[in-house]
Write a protein that holds these residues in place. Structure first.
Motif, PDB file in Angstrom:
ATOM      1  N   TYR A  81       0.821  -1.211   0.000  1.00 13.68           N
ATOM      2  CA  TYR A  81       0.000   0.000   0.000  1.00 13.68           C
ATOM      3  C   TYR A  81       0.855   1.260   0.000  1.00 13.68           C
TER       4      TYR A  81
ATOM      5  N   LYS B 100      -3.398   4.635   2.776  1.00 12.30           N
ATOM      6  CA  LYS B 100      -4.733   4.210   3.173  1.00 12.30           C
ATOM      7  C   LYS B 100      -5.471   5.422   3.739  1.00 12.30           C
TER       8      LYS B 100
ATOM      9  N   ASN C 278      -8.868  -0.767   7.517  1.00  8.69           N
ATOM     10  CA  ASN C 278      -9.142  -1.977   6.751  1.00  8.69           C
ATOM     11  C   ASN C 278     -10.621  -2.343   6.834  1.00  8.69           C
TER      12      ASN C 278
ATOM     13  N   HIS D  86      -7.750   2.729  -0.761  1.00  2.00           N
ATOM     14  CA  HIS D  86      -6.386   2.198  -0.716  1.00  2.00           C
ATOM     15  C   HIS D  86      -5.712   2.465  -2.056  1.00  2.00           C
TER      16      HIS D  86
ATOM     17  N   TRP E  25     -13.448   3.959   2.738  1.00  2.00           N
ATOM     18  CA  TRP E  25     -12.019   3.634   2.675  1.00  2.00           C
ATOM     19  C   TRP E  25     -11.515   3.802   1.250  1.00  2.00           C
TER      20      TRP E  25
END
Length: 256
Positions: free
Chosen positions: A73, A76, A247, A95, A93
Motif C-alpha cells: 500500500y 490508506k 481496513n 487504498h 475507505w
C-alpha cells in the motif's frame, strides 16, 4: 462525495521553500503535490452546501490518512461521517498502491452498515466534484502548464499558473500558489470556450509545525449556482491510530 474529498485534500496541507523564481510551472506543481507525501494526519471537515430555493445541507466528517512503511500500500484513507443523523456512522475507505495507478474504494451503506465496493462508481454529477482538486504526476503531465504572472494576496507573493488539458476537451484552470510556502490560495476553472465555471478559495490560514492549513475553503459552482463552505478543524499531525480502522475486511459485504 467521499472519494472526491479523499482524492483532493492533500492540496490543503502544504509547506515549502523559497526558490520558485528558478522553477518551471511543472516543477512548482510537483512541489505542491509532494508536500504531504508520507505524512500521517487526521482532521475534521464541516461542509455546508447552499443552493437557491433549497434548504442548506450540512455534513461533518473525520478524515484520516495513513502511509504504511511496509507492504503493497502507498496510502490508506479512512473517512467517518458524524452528520447528518441519517448518515452518521457511514464509513469510507480508499487504498492506493505502490506498484499500480489503480486504487480501491469501499463504503458502508446507511441503515444496514454493510460494505459495498465502489471502486468503479462514478461521482454524482449533482455534487461538486472534489476530485477536480486532485494533483498527481499524471495530471501534471496531461496538462500544458505555464507561469502567467507574479502577484500578491494579502501581502504574500503569489505565482499564477495556467493549466490547460492536452486532450480534446481543452478545459483549463488558473492556480494561485504561494511563492514562499507552496500552498494553494485559489483555483479558477474555465470551459474550453474560456467561460469561468468554478472558483475555489482558501482562507483563514493556520501554520502548525511548518505546515499551513486553510481553516476555511469557499467553493462556488457558477454554472449550477451552488456554493460550499468548508471548515477544517481538529487537526492532528501525530495521530495514535488503530490500524484496524483502515481496513474494511471485518465489515460484512452487501449481497448483490
Amino acid at each position: 462525495m467521499f472519494k472526491m474529498l479523499i482524492s483532493s485534500l492533500c492540496l490543503f496541507i502544504l509547506l515549502g521553500t523559497s526558490q520558485s523564481e528558478e522553477l518551471s510551472a511543472d516543477e512548482i506543481l510537483t512541489l505542491v503535490m509532494n508536500q504531504t507525501y508520507g505524512l500521517n494526519h487526521t482532521f475534521r471537515l464541516s461542509i455546508i452546501k447552499k443552493q437557491n430555493s433549497k434548504p442548506d445541507k450540512k455534513q461533518v466528517i473525520n478524515i484520516s490518512f495513513l502511509w504504511p512503511k511496509e507492504g503493497p500500500y502507498l496510502r490508506k484513507s479512512f473517512v467517518e461521517t458524524l452528520e447528518p443523523k441519517n448518515l452518521k456512522g457511514v464509513r469510507f475507505w480508499e487504498h492506493t498502491y505502490k506498484e499500480s495507478k489503480l486504487s480501491k474504494r469501499w463504503i458502508t451503506l446507511p441503515v444496514t452498515g454493510k460494505l459495498k465496493d465502489v471502486t468503479d462508481k462514478k461521482p454524482n454529477k449533482n455534487e461538486f466534484n472534489f476530485s477536480e482538486l486532485e494533483l498527481t504526476q499524471e495530471i501534471i503531465n496531461n496538462h500544458t502548464n505555464t507561469i502567467l504572472e507574479n502577484t500578491k494576496i494579502d501581502g504574500r507573493p503569489i505565482i499564477v499558473i495556467e493549466s490547460i488539458e492536452k486532450n480534446n476537451k481543452k478545459n483549463s484552470k488558473k492556480i494561485w500558489i504561494d511563492q514562499e510556502e507552496y500552498f494553494i490560495h485559489k483555483v479558477e476553472y474555465f470551459t474550453k470556450r474560456g467561460r469561468k465555471n468554478k472558483i475555489i478559495e482558501m482562507h483563514d490560514l493556520l501554520k502548525t509545525d511548518n505546515i499551513t492549513f486553510p481553516r476555511t475553503i469557499k467553493i462556488q459552482d457558477l454554472r449550477k449556482k451552488i456554493s460550499y463552505s468548508i471548515s477544517l478543524s481538529n487537526i492532528d499531525l501525530y495521530p495514535n491510530y488503530n490500524l484496524d480502522d483502515f481496513n474494511p475486511d471485518n465489515v460484512m459485504y452487501e449481497k448483490n
